[in-house]
Scaffold this motif. Structure first.
Motif, mmCIF file in Angstrom:
data_model
loop_
_atom_site.group_PDB
_atom_site.id
_atom_site.type_symbol
_atom_site.label_atom_id
_atom_site.label_comp_id
_atom_site.label_asym_id
_atom_site.label_seq_id
_atom_site.Cartn_x
_atom_site.Cartn_y
_atom_site.Cartn_z
ATOM 1 N N TYR A 274 26.122 -56.053 57.460
ATOM 2 C CA TYR A 274 26.633 -56.306 58.802
ATOM 3 C C TYR A 274 26.945 -57.791 59.004
ATOM 4 O O TYR A 274 28.048 -58.170 59.395
ATOM 5 N N HIS A 275 25.974 -58.639 58.742
ATOM 6 C CA HIS A 275 26.129 -60.041 59.152
ATOM 7 C C HIS A 275 26.890 -60.885 58.141
ATOM 8 O O HIS A 275 27.334 -61.981 58.460
ATOM 9 N N GLN A 276 27.030 -60.387 56.922
ATOM 10 C CA GLN A 276 27.867 -61.100 55.969
ATOM 11 C C GLN A 276 29.343 -60.805 56.210
ATOM 12 O O GLN A 276 30.189 -61.680 56.091
ATOM 13 N N PHE A 277 29.665 -59.559 56.537
ATOM 14 C CA PHE A 277 31.069 -59.164 56.494
ATOM 15 C C PHE A 277 31.734 -58.950 57.856
ATOM 16 O O PHE A 277 32.967 -58.980 57.938
ATOM 17 N N VAL A 278 30.973 -58.709 58.912
ATOM 18 C CA VAL A 278 31.616 -58.619 60.223
ATOM 19 C C VAL A 278 32.356 -59.929 60.487
ATOM 20 O O VAL A 278 31.829 -61.011 60.235
ATOM 21 N N GLY A 279 33.580 -59.836 60.934
ATOM 22 C CA GLY A 279 34.408 -61.020 61.149
ATOM 23 C C GLY A 279 35.444 -61.233 60.050
ATOM 24 O O GLY A 279 36.368 -62.024 60.227
ATOM 25 N N TYR B 17 34.558 -69.726 64.021
ATOM 26 C CA TYR B 17 34.825 -68.293 64.135
ATOM 27 C C TYR B 17 34.054 -67.502 63.074
ATOM 28 O O TYR B 17 33.323 -66.565 63.385
ATOM 29 N N HIS B 18 34.208 -67.886 61.823
ATOM 30 C CA HIS B 18 33.694 -67.032 60.753
ATOM 31 C C HIS B 18 32.226 -67.262 60.437
ATOM 32 O O HIS B 18 31.595 -66.453 59.782
#
Lengths: 132, 132, 132, 132
Positions: free
Chosen positions: B30-35, D30-31
């Motif tokens: 979730y937190h590595q790839f969201v965005g 942002y990222h």
């Protein structure tokens, strides 16, 4: 990939716009993917995902990502993988904004101890970068 | 993939350890790839990179990632791409820790308006999950 | 902070649930914040943001984050800052799920060359962890 | 904050360099931070951490971050928090590179359905932006 409706928000020339877009893309790559789990087994799919994720963004003509296998090996731990660190990345990016092409790079510069993002070339006209 | 030297740090049983490891992996995805930038053009390479990045981590027996094409289409903007949002993700994960297998999931649950991470099944023994 | 509507998705006992939730939170901290720009000037606000971001998530009773000033100094570059790396983090987390309390930790373990996430203690009952 | 040793890597003028640096910083914000847990309880500490994390980077004269409380309220879920999404962010950034000052912005533009990053103003000289 037009941005007629976006253009009114910008107060800068086309070369500055190209430089701005290049900065965005390199900042994106770094801060989206640093920390991702990586080993010799998945390094290719990670490189490919970073490249393709870059290319779907506006004004990207090409993007090449290399992750150092040597540094993955050095950092390998008890569990035989590591996480992507800034010093592993080498990215080459060509932005095209209207008549401007700009080549930018992210790579570890040992003398600065820093993953430097820099502009290698900017020019206007229809000639492509890298010789054609 | 041993962790004899790591095990002394843990005060819990094998089922709790498997649950802990599952939570780590789902939080990571979730937190590595969201965005991350995503469109119909790069969705496959992003799915593959997330799956393979999960599998290099310890105690992961399998990992399947689906990103909703429908939600990519809905969110598409001026520039014909969007960024990965929590509601697009459906992840199935099987952790094996010694004799324990545990199946966990991340998916958007509309009634909670929440990307729920949950444990679908835990059991001990040599039987594989999903029927063999 | 109830989860009556969520509970039906879970097939595990309360201790396993607590372990799972702890894993999620530690995976979240690591993969959300590794890579963030950090120097001695902003380290406190980064620690505070990580702690508070952890505490707004479900079932977190407390969270303490320490970022090593010494490692920030060692990694300092040309521009007098660096980015948050896994080896800088020391996180202590207490999860409460119904009658279970669980203490988990993320810290760099030199003998493993690994930022280990582990469960230090699990118990049931109304006693608080850390003595009260 | 000198970069004499870095400058030789760049082939561009000072305005283009300022634009490039602005792009990097907005891509970073942002990222790095999209996906972070946020609610009305921790929104201030998250804003502050983003601002201060921006200011430790080279050539940042000022950075102001606003996260929309209204959008946090709208997205609130079962567990009374959400994660930072692109549409919540409003960032104002001033880059100074040698004699150039450049003002850039990241904000959600409803007509584009897009979190637009753009350059509001570039100029050379000793005058400060915003009137002094």
């Amino acid at each position: 990939m037009e941005d007629d409706r976006a253009r009114k928000y910008f107060s800068c020339n086309d070369r500055e716009r190209a430089a701005f877009e290049a900065g965005i893309k390199l900042g994106t790559i770094y801060h989206q993917f640093v920390g991702a789990p990586v080993s010799l087994r998945n390094v290719e799919s990670l490189e490919k995902a970073i490249e393709e994720g870059c290319r779907v963004q506006p004004f990207v003509e090409s993007c090449t990502v290399k992750i150092s296998r040597e540094k993955i090996r050095e950092k390998r731990n008890e569990y035989n993988y590591t996480t992507l660190s800034p010093s592993m990345l080498d990215v080459e990016l060509i932005i095209r904004y209207r008549e401007v092409r700009l080549k930018a790079r992210l790579k570890w510069v040992e003398e600065l101890r820093y993953p430097l993002m820099f502009i290698e070339e900017v020019f206007e006209g229809t000639r492509r970068i890298d010789g054609d």
